[in-house]
Design a protein around this motif. Structure first.
Motif, mmCIF file in Angstrom:
data_model
loop_
_atom_site.group_PDB
_atom_site.id
_atom_site.type_symbol
_atom_site.label_atom_id
_atom_site.label_comp_id
_atom_site.label_asym_id
_atom_site.label_seq_id
_atom_site.Cartn_x
_atom_site.Cartn_y
_atom_site.Cartn_z
ATOM 1 N N UNK A 110 0.627 -1.375 0.392
ATOM 2 C CA UNK A 110 0.182 0.109 0.118
ATOM 3 C C UNK A 110 0.728 1.091 0.479
ATOM 4 N N UNK A 111 1.724 1.032 -0.663
ATOM 5 C CA UNK A 111 2.519 2.270 -0.978
ATOM 6 C C UNK A 111 2.240 3.260 -1.197
ATOM 7 N N UNK A 112 0.642 3.086 -2.495
ATOM 8 C CA UNK A 112 -0.065 4.252 -2.919
ATOM 9 C C UNK A 112 -0.456 5.414 -1.686
ATOM 10 N N UNK A 113 -0.742 4.698 -0.910
ATOM 11 C CA UNK A 113 -1.221 5.176 0.206
ATOM 12 C C UNK A 113 -0.533 6.856 0.734
ATOM 13 N N UNK A 114 0.724 6.618 -0.091
ATOM 14 C CA UNK A 114 1.146 7.452 0.396
ATOM 15 C C UNK A 114 1.526 8.675 2.306
ATOM 16 N N UNK A 115 1.431 9.319 2.374
ATOM 17 C CA UNK A 115 1.182 9.659 3.957
ATOM 18 C C UNK A 115 -0.221 9.423 4.488
ATOM 19 N N UNK A 116 -0.846 8.592 4.003
ATOM 20 C CA UNK A 116 -2.426 7.956 4.702
ATOM 21 C C UNK A 116 -2.315 6.859 5.420
ATOM 22 N N UNK A 117 -0.843 6.420 4.810
ATOM 23 C CA UNK A 117 -0.106 5.345 5.120
ATOM 24 C C UNK A 117 0.242 5.850 6.882
ATOM 25 N N UNK A 118 0.970 6.362 6.802
ATOM 26 C CA UNK A 118 1.491 6.209 8.785
ATOM 27 C C UNK A 118 0.572 6.120 9.565
ATOM 28 N N UNK A 119 0.720 5.503 11.202
ATOM 29 C CA UNK A 119 -0.367 5.840 11.631
ATOM 30 C C UNK A 119 -1.540 4.879 11.595
ATOM 31 N N UNK A 120 -1.586 4.139 10.748
ATOM 32 C CA UNK A 120 -2.387 2.753 10.090
ATOM 33 C C UNK A 120 -2.684 1.882 11.632
ATOM 34 N N UNK A 121 -3.451 1.589 12.047
ATOM 35 C CA UNK A 121 -3.324 -0.162 13.073
ATOM 36 C C UNK A 121 -3.906 -0.974 12.314
ATOM 37 N N UNK A 122 -4.362 -0.674 11.030
ATOM 38 C CA UNK A 122 -4.508 -1.828 9.934
ATOM 39 C C UNK A 122 -4.966 -1.501 8.806
ATOM 40 N N UNK A 123 -4.039 -2.138 7.675
ATOM 41 C CA UNK A 123 -4.046 -1.961 6.253
ATOM 42 C C UNK A 123 -4.394 -3.322 5.600
ATOM 43 N N UNK B 41 0.411 -4.472 6.487
ATOM 44 C CA UNK B 41 1.597 -4.373 7.690
ATOM 45 C C UNK B 41 2.625 -4.724 7.678
ATOM 46 N N UNK B 42 2.394 -5.531 6.768
ATOM 47 C CA UNK B 42 3.322 -7.297 7.041
ATOM 48 C C UNK B 42 4.442 -7.319 6.159
ATOM 49 N N UNK B 43 4.467 -6.233 4.853
ATOM 50 C CA UNK B 43 5.757 -5.385 4.033
ATOM 51 C C UNK B 43 6.068 -4.222 4.708
ATOM 52 N N UNK B 44 7.365 -4.344 4.356
ATOM 53 C CA UNK B 44 8.365 -3.281 5.035
ATOM 54 C C UNK B 44 8.191 -2.631 3.393
ATOM 55 N N UNK C 45 12.590 -4.342 -0.481
ATOM 56 C CA UNK C 45 11.734 -5.176 -1.666
ATOM 57 C C UNK C 45 12.621 -6.540 -2.433
ATOM 58 N N UNK C 46 12.806 -7.154 -0.992
ATOM 59 C CA UNK C 46 13.437 -8.872 -1.684
ATOM 60 C C UNK C 46 11.960 -9.565 -1.174
ATOM 61 N N UNK C 47 11.294 -8.980 -0.152
ATOM 62 C CA UNK C 47 10.457 -10.275 0.489
ATOM 63 C C UNK C 47 9.239 -10.081 -0.412
ATOM 64 N N UNK C 48 8.735 -11.043 -0.233
ATOM 65 C CA UNK C 48 8.007 -12.033 -0.722
ATOM 66 C C UNK C 48 7.034 -13.033 -0.439
ATOM 67 N N UNK C 49 5.755 -13.691 -0.520
ATOM 68 C CA UNK C 49 5.252 -14.502 -0.225
ATOM 69 C C UNK C 49 4.379 -15.831 -1.453
ATOM 70 N N UNK C 50 3.740 -16.859 -1.755
ATOM 71 C CA UNK C 50 3.146 -16.518 -2.521
ATOM 72 C C UNK C 50 1.690 -16.009 -3.482
ATOM 73 N N UNK C 51 1.151 -15.346 -2.599
ATOM 74 C CA UNK C 51 -0.012 -14.263 -2.839
ATOM 75 C C UNK C 51 0.865 -13.088 -3.836
ATOM 76 N N UNK C 52 2.311 -12.656 -3.483
ATOM 77 C CA UNK C 52 2.539 -11.851 -4.498
ATOM 78 C C UNK C 52 3.150 -11.794 -5.528
ATOM 79 N N UNK C 53 2.936 -13.675 -5.414
ATOM 80 C CA UNK C 53 4.547 -13.963 -6.788
ATOM 81 C C UNK C 53 3.498 -14.268 -7.626
ATOM 82 N N UNK C 54 1.657 -14.464 -7.208
ATOM 83 C CA UNK C 54 0.905 -14.404 -8.066
ATOM 84 C C UNK C 54 0.515 -13.568 -8.533
ATOM 85 N N UNK C 55 0.339 -12.582 -7.740
ATOM 86 C CA UNK C 55 0.200 -11.395 -8.554
ATOM 87 C C UNK C 55 1.459 -10.877 -9.349
#
Length: 341
Positions: free
Chosen positions: A142-155, A175-178, A182-192
Protein backbone atom coordinates in the motif's frame (compact mmCIF):
# COMPACT_ATOMS: atom_id res chain seq x y z
CA UNK A 1 28.10 17.91 -39.28
CA UNK A 2 27.51 14.46 -40.64
CA UNK A 3 24.48 12.58 -39.34
CA UNK A 4 25.28 9.76 -36.92
CA UNK A 5 24.38 6.25 -37.99
CA UNK A 6 21.94 4.17 -35.99
CA UNK A 7 20.54 7.23 -34.20
CA UNK A 8 16.86 7.76 -33.49
CA UNK A 9 16.21 11.49 -33.15
CA UNK A 10 12.53 10.68 -32.68
CA UNK A 11 12.09 7.98 -30.05
CA UNK A 12 9.21 7.55 -27.63
CA UNK A 13 7.69 4.81 -25.51
CA UNK A 14 4.18 4.61 -24.11
CA UNK A 15 3.92 3.90 -20.39
CA UNK A 16 2.93 0.34 -19.57
CA UNK A 17 1.52 0.90 -16.06
CA UNK A 18 -1.56 3.10 -16.29
CA UNK A 19 -3.35 3.83 -13.01
CA UNK A 20 -6.60 5.72 -12.68
CA UNK A 21 -7.18 8.46 -10.14
CA UNK A 22 -7.74 7.07 -6.65
CA UNK A 23 -11.13 7.88 -5.10
CA UNK A 24 -11.46 8.24 -1.33
CA UNK A 25 -14.33 7.03 0.85
CA UNK A 26 -14.99 6.72 4.56
CA UNK A 27 -16.43 3.71 6.40
CA UNK A 28 -16.23 1.67 9.58
CA UNK A 29 -13.72 -1.19 9.71
CA UNK A 30 -16.43 -3.61 10.83
CA UNK A 31 -18.80 -2.50 8.07
CA UNK A 32 -16.73 -1.77 4.96
CA UNK A 33 -19.68 -2.21 2.58
CA UNK A 34 -21.27 1.07 3.67
CA UNK A 35 -18.53 3.43 2.51
CA UNK A 36 -19.51 6.99 1.61
CA UNK A 37 -17.56 9.42 -0.61
CA UNK A 38 -15.34 11.90 1.21
CA UNK A 39 -15.74 15.57 0.35
CA UNK A 40 -13.32 18.44 0.83
CA UNK A 41 -13.92 20.97 3.60
CA UNK A 42 -12.81 24.57 3.52
CA UNK A 43 -11.22 25.99 6.63
CA UNK A 44 -10.14 29.53 7.50
CA UNK A 45 -7.47 29.58 10.16
CA UNK A 46 -5.29 32.15 11.90
CA UNK A 47 -1.73 30.92 12.02
CA UNK A 48 1.38 32.34 13.66
CA UNK A 49 4.49 33.72 12.06
CA UNK A 50 7.01 30.87 12.09
CA UNK A 51 9.31 31.55 9.17
CA UNK A 52 12.95 32.59 9.61
CA UNK A 53 13.24 36.29 10.39
CA UNK A 54 15.75 38.80 9.09
CA UNK A 55 18.76 39.38 11.39
CA UNK A 56 17.55 42.89 12.29
CA UNK A 57 14.25 41.52 13.61
CA UNK A 58 15.98 38.75 15.55
CA UNK A 59 18.00 41.28 17.54
CA UNK A 60 15.14 43.72 18.24
CA UNK A 61 12.54 42.34 20.74
CA UNK A 62 10.09 45.18 20.04
CA UNK A 63 10.20 44.67 16.30
CA UNK A 64 9.90 40.92 16.85
CA UNK A 65 6.77 41.37 18.96
CA UNK A 66 5.25 43.61 16.30
CA UNK A 67 5.99 41.00 13.64
CA UNK A 68 4.57 38.12 15.69
CA UNK A 69 1.36 40.06 16.36
CA UNK A 70 0.57 40.15 12.64
CA UNK A 71 -2.10 37.53 11.85
CA UNK A 72 -1.18 34.79 9.39
CA UNK A 73 -4.65 34.30 7.89
CA UNK A 74 -5.13 31.27 5.64
CA UNK A 75 -7.97 29.57 3.81
CA UNK A 76 -7.21 25.92 3.11
CA UNK A 77 -8.84 22.71 1.91
CA UNK A 78 -9.00 19.80 4.33
CA UNK A 79 -10.47 16.30 4.30
CA UNK A 80 -11.41 14.00 7.16
CA UNK A 81 -13.45 10.93 8.00
CA UNK A 82 -16.92 11.31 9.48
CA UNK A 83 -17.46 11.27 13.27
CA UNK A 84 -18.39 7.57 13.22
CA UNK A 85 -15.94 6.51 10.50
CA UNK A 86 -12.55 5.05 11.39
CA UNK A 87 -11.43 3.68 8.01
CA UNK A 88 -10.25 5.26 4.76
CA UNK A 89 -11.17 3.39 1.59
CA UNK A 90 -9.08 4.16 -1.50
CA UNK A 91 -10.14 2.68 -4.83
CA UNK A 92 -8.43 2.78 -8.24
CA UNK A 93 -7.75 0.61 -11.26
CA UNK A 94 -4.42 -0.26 -12.88
CA UNK A 95 -3.95 -1.31 -16.49
CA UNK A 96 -0.76 -3.22 -17.38
CA UNK A 97 0.18 -3.23 -21.06
CA UNK A 98 2.54 -5.32 -23.16
CA UNK A 99 4.37 -4.32 -26.33
CA UNK A 100 7.75 -3.34 -24.90
CA UNK A 101 9.43 -4.40 -28.14
CA UNK A 102 7.63 -1.69 -30.08
CA UNK A 103 8.47 2.00 -29.55
CA UNK A 104 5.48 4.25 -30.09
CA UNK A 105 7.70 6.39 -32.32
CA UNK A 106 11.12 5.66 -33.86
CA UNK A 107 12.53 7.25 -37.01
CA UNK A 108 15.57 4.97 -37.47
CA UNK A 109 15.03 1.43 -38.72
CA UNK A 110 18.53 0.22 -37.77
CA UNK A 111 18.16 1.49 -34.21
CA UNK A 112 14.70 -0.03 -33.91
CA UNK A 113 16.02 -3.43 -35.01
CA UNK A 114 18.93 -3.43 -32.54
CA UNK A 115 16.61 -2.23 -29.77
CA UNK A 116 14.11 -5.01 -30.44
CA UNK A 117 16.91 -7.58 -30.34
CA UNK A 118 18.07 -6.20 -26.95
CA UNK A 119 14.56 -6.36 -25.48
CA UNK A 120 14.01 -9.84 -26.91
CA UNK A 121 17.23 -11.09 -25.33
CA UNK A 122 16.28 -9.52 -21.97
CA UNK A 123 12.87 -11.22 -22.03
CA UNK A 124 14.44 -14.58 -22.88
CA UNK A 125 17.26 -14.48 -20.33
CA UNK A 126 15.99 -12.41 -17.39
CA UNK A 127 12.30 -11.95 -18.08
CA UNK A 128 9.93 -9.49 -16.42
CA UNK A 129 9.60 -11.40 -13.16
CA UNK A 130 11.93 -9.18 -11.09
CA UNK A 131 10.25 -5.92 -12.13
CA UNK A 132 6.77 -7.46 -11.80
CA UNK A 133 7.53 -8.70 -8.28
CA UNK A 134 8.50 -5.19 -7.22
CA UNK A 135 5.39 -3.66 -8.75
CA UNK A 136 3.30 -6.32 -6.98
CA UNK A 137 5.07 -5.56 -3.67
CA UNK A 138 4.19 -1.87 -3.95
CA UNK A 139 0.56 -2.84 -4.42
CA UNK A 140 0.69 -5.28 -1.50
CA UNK A 141 2.42 -2.86 0.88
CA UNK A 142 0.00 0.00 0.00
CA UNK A 143 2.81 2.43 -0.80
CA UNK A 144 0.25 4.32 -2.91
CA UNK A 145 -1.42 5.57 0.31
CA UNK A 146 1.58 7.86 0.83
CA UNK A 147 1.00 9.96 3.97
CA UNK A 148 -2.21 8.07 4.74
CA UNK A 149 -0.16 4.94 5.39
CA UNK A 150 1.53 6.31 8.50
CA UNK A 151 -0.23 5.76 11.80
CA UNK A 152 -2.74 3.29 10.36
CA UNK A 153 -3.62 0.48 12.76
CA UNK A 154 -4.47 -2.00 10.00
CA UNK A 155 -4.25 -1.84 6.20
CA UNK A 156 -5.98 -4.34 3.93
CA UNK A 157 -5.44 -4.41 0.15
CA UNK A 158 -7.83 -6.28 -2.13
CA UNK A 159 -6.85 -6.85 -5.76
CA UNK A 160 -9.01 -8.28 -8.52
CA UNK A 161 -8.02 -9.20 -12.09
CA UNK A 162 -10.92 -8.12 -14.28
CA UNK A 163 -9.90 -9.70 -17.59
CA UNK A 164 -12.80 -11.74 -18.90
CA UNK A 165 -12.18 -15.45 -18.44
CA UNK A 166 -9.10 -14.85 -16.27
CA UNK A 167 -10.65 -13.39 -13.12
CA UNK A 168 -8.61 -13.80 -9.96
CA UNK A 169 -8.44 -12.27 -6.47
CA UNK A 170 -5.65 -11.49 -4.02
CA UNK A 171 -5.71 -10.04 -0.51
CA UNK A 172 -2.81 -8.55 1.45
CA UNK A 173 -2.13 -7.25 4.95
CA UNK A 174 -0.01 -4.27 3.94
CA UNK A 175 1.68 -3.89 7.32
CA UNK A 176 3.31 -7.30 6.91
CA UNK A 177 5.58 -5.74 4.28
CA UNK A 178 8.38 -3.23 4.85
CA UNK A 179 8.22 -0.67 2.01
CA UNK A 180 12.02 -0.29 2.14
CA UNK A 181 12.59 -4.00 1.47
CA UNK A 182 12.16 -5.11 -2.14
CA UNK A 183 13.44 -8.63 -1.50
CA UNK A 184 10.55 -10.00 0.56
CA UNK A 185 7.79 -12.05 -1.04
CA UNK A 186 5.07 -14.59 -0.36
CA UNK A 187 2.89 -16.86 -2.54
CA UNK A 188 0.20 -14.17 -2.98
CA UNK A 189 2.75 -11.58 -4.13
CA UNK A 190 4.35 -14.13 -6.48
CA UNK A 191 0.95 -15.01 -7.97
CA UNK A 192 0.11 -11.36 -8.66
CA UNK A 193 3.61 -10.75 -10.01
CA UNK A 194 3.21 -13.66 -12.46
CA UNK A 195 0.11 -11.99 -13.89
CA UNK A 196 1.84 -8.64 -14.21
CA UNK A 197 4.97 -10.19 -15.76
CA UNK A 198 2.94 -12.10 -18.35
CA UNK A 199 1.18 -8.91 -19.46
CA UNK A 200 4.40 -6.85 -19.63
CA UNK A 201 6.24 -9.55 -21.61
CA UNK A 202 3.42 -9.99 -24.12
CA UNK A 203 3.31 -8.40 -27.55
CA UNK A 204 -0.19 -6.94 -27.31
CA UNK A 205 -1.93 -8.38 -24.24
CA UNK A 206 -3.02 -6.44 -21.15
CA UNK A 207 -4.05 -6.95 -17.53
CA UNK A 208 -6.74 -4.90 -15.79
CA UNK A 209 -6.54 -4.77 -12.00
CA UNK A 210 -9.14 -3.37 -9.63
CA UNK A 211 -7.49 -2.29 -6.35
CA UNK A 212 -9.29 -1.39 -3.12
CA UNK A 213 -7.43 -0.47 0.04
CA UNK A 214 -8.82 -0.06 3.55
CA UNK A 215 -6.73 1.80 6.14
CA UNK A 216 -7.97 2.01 9.73
CA UNK A 217 -6.71 5.43 10.79
CA UNK A 218 -9.14 6.36 13.60
CA UNK A 219 -12.51 8.05 13.96
CA UNK A 220 -12.87 11.49 12.36
CA UNK A 221 -9.13 11.61 11.56
CA UNK A 222 -7.73 13.73 8.76
CA UNK A 223 -6.92 11.99 5.50
CA UNK A 224 -4.76 13.32 2.70
CA UNK A 225 -5.86 13.58 -0.93
CA UNK A 226 -3.43 14.94 -3.50
CA UNK A 227 -2.60 18.62 -3.30
CA UNK A 228 -3.08 20.67 -6.45
CA UNK A 229 -0.16 22.61 -7.90
CA UNK A 230 -1.21 26.27 -8.02
CA UNK A 231 0.60 27.78 -10.98
CA UNK A 232 -0.77 31.31 -10.57
CA UNK A 233 -0.60 32.05 -6.85
CA UNK A 234 -1.81 35.59 -7.41
CA UNK A 235 -5.31 34.32 -8.09
CA UNK A 236 -7.69 32.77 -5.61
CA UNK A 237 -7.77 33.03 -1.84
CA UNK A 238 -6.69 29.53 -0.81
CA UNK A 239 -3.17 28.69 0.29
CA UNK A 240 -3.80 24.93 -0.10
CA UNK A 241 -6.07 23.35 -2.71
CA UNK A 242 -6.76 19.61 -2.58
CA UNK A 243 -7.80 17.38 -5.48
CA UNK A 244 -11.37 16.21 -5.96
CA UNK A 245 -13.29 14.66 -8.86
CA UNK A 246 -17.03 15.34 -9.03
CA UNK A 247 -16.99 16.26 -5.37
CA UNK A 248 -15.09 13.13 -4.26
CA UNK A 249 -11.67 13.62 -2.64
CA UNK A 250 -9.05 11.88 -4.75
CA UNK A 251 -5.39 11.16 -5.40
CA UNK A 252 -3.73 11.98 -8.72
CA UNK A 253 -3.07 9.04 -11.02
CA UNK A 254 0.51 10.35 -11.34
CA UNK A 255 1.03 10.05 -7.58
CA UNK A 256 -0.30 6.49 -7.53
CA UNK A 257 1.86 5.60 -10.54
CA UNK A 258 4.95 7.08 -8.87
CA UNK A 259 4.36 4.87 -5.82
CA UNK A 260 3.95 1.69 -7.87
CA UNK A 261 7.18 2.30 -9.79
CA UNK A 262 9.21 3.12 -6.66
CA UNK A 263 11.36 0.04 -7.22
CA UNK A 264 14.88 1.33 -7.93
CA UNK A 265 17.27 -0.10 -5.35
CA UNK A 266 20.03 -0.48 -7.91
CA UNK A 267 21.42 3.07 -7.75
CA UNK A 268 24.97 3.28 -6.30
CA UNK A 269 24.14 5.03 -3.01
CA UNK A 270 21.46 2.52 -2.00
CA UNK A 271 24.06 0.23 -0.45
CA UNK A 272 25.32 3.02 1.84
CA UNK A 273 23.05 3.35 4.91
CA UNK A 274 24.17 6.95 5.42
CA UNK A 275 23.14 8.17 1.97
CA UNK A 276 20.50 5.67 0.87
CA UNK A 277 16.99 6.97 0.29
CA UNK A 278 15.55 3.45 0.18
CA UNK A 279 13.74 2.46 -3.00
CA UNK A 280 13.26 5.44 -5.32
CA UNK A 281 10.94 5.88 -8.27
CA UNK A 282 12.31 4.72 -11.61
CA UNK A 283 13.53 7.90 -13.36
CA UNK A 284 16.15 8.57 -16.09
CA UNK A 285 18.32 10.50 -13.62
CA UNK A 286 17.08 8.96 -10.37
CA UNK A 287 15.49 12.26 -9.39
CA UNK A 288 13.91 12.54 -5.94
CA UNK A 289 12.42 16.02 -5.87
CA UNK A 290 11.61 16.22 -2.16
CA UNK A 291 15.28 15.52 -1.40
CA UNK A 292 16.51 17.82 -4.17
CA UNK A 293 18.86 15.12 -5.44
CA UNK A 294 19.54 13.08 -8.57
CA UNK A 295 20.87 9.66 -7.56
CA UNK A 296 21.87 8.67 -11.12
CA UNK A 297 24.15 11.18 -12.80
CA UNK A 298 25.69 11.15 -16.29
CA UNK A 299 29.04 12.00 -14.67
CA UNK A 300 28.97 8.62 -12.92
CA UNK A 301 27.60 6.84 -16.02
CA UNK A 302 24.69 5.52 -13.94
CA UNK A 303 21.83 7.35 -15.65
CA UNK A 304 19.35 5.82 -18.08
CA UNK A 305 20.89 7.27 -21.22
CA UNK A 306 24.42 6.06 -20.39
CA UNK A 307 23.05 2.51 -20.18
CA UNK A 308 20.39 2.68 -22.88
CA UNK A 309 22.55 4.14 -25.65
CA UNK A 310 24.94 1.18 -25.57
CA UNK A 311 22.42 -1.53 -24.59
CA UNK A 312 19.91 -0.65 -27.31
CA UNK A 313 22.68 -0.82 -29.94
CA UNK A 314 23.59 -4.40 -29.11
CA UNK A 315 26.25 -4.10 -26.42
CA UNK A 316 25.84 -6.02 -23.17
CA UNK A 317 25.49 -4.39 -19.76
CA UNK A 318 27.67 -6.08 -17.16
CA UNK A 319 25.08 -6.19 -14.38
CA UNK A 320 21.59 -7.67 -14.55
CA UNK A 321 20.53 -4.85 -12.20
CA UNK A 322 21.42 -2.27 -14.86
CA UNK A 323 19.25 -4.10 -17.38
CA UNK A 324 16.37 -4.21 -14.89
CA UNK A 325 16.75 -0.46 -14.40
CA UNK A 326 16.70 0.26 -18.14
CA UNK A 327 13.61 -1.88 -18.65
CA UNK A 328 11.95 -0.17 -15.68
CA UNK A 329 12.41 3.22 -17.35
CA UNK A 330 10.95 1.83 -20.58
CA UNK A 331 7.91 0.57 -18.62
CA UNK A 332 7.65 4.10 -17.21
CA UNK A 333 7.67 5.48 -20.75
CA UNK A 334 8.89 8.79 -22.10
CA UNK A 335 10.54 10.61 -24.99
CA UNK A 336 14.18 9.58 -25.38
CA UNK A 337 15.27 10.83 -28.80
CA UNK A 338 18.95 11.59 -29.42
CA UNK A 339 20.34 14.46 -31.46
CA UNK A 340 21.57 13.30 -34.86
CA UNK A 341 24.02 16.19 -35.20
Amino acid sequence: MAKKENTASVLAFEKKLIPSDGYMYGCQWENKSEATPLALNEKSVRGTISNRLKPALQKDPVALNNEVEKPNLQTIDACSLGPQQDTLKLHFTLKVLGGLKQPSACNNAAFKQSYQQAVGQYLETLGMSELAKRYALNIANARFLWRNRFGAETIQVEVKALNQGAEQKWEFNALEFNPRDMSVTNPQVDSLADKIAAALASDDDFLMLDITCYAKVGKAQDVYPSEELVLDKGKGNKSKILYAVDGIAAMHSQKIGNAIRTIDTWYPEHSDPLTSAGPIAIEPYGAVTNLGKAFRTPADKQDFYSFFDVWARGEQLEKAEDQHYVMGVLVRGGVFGESDK
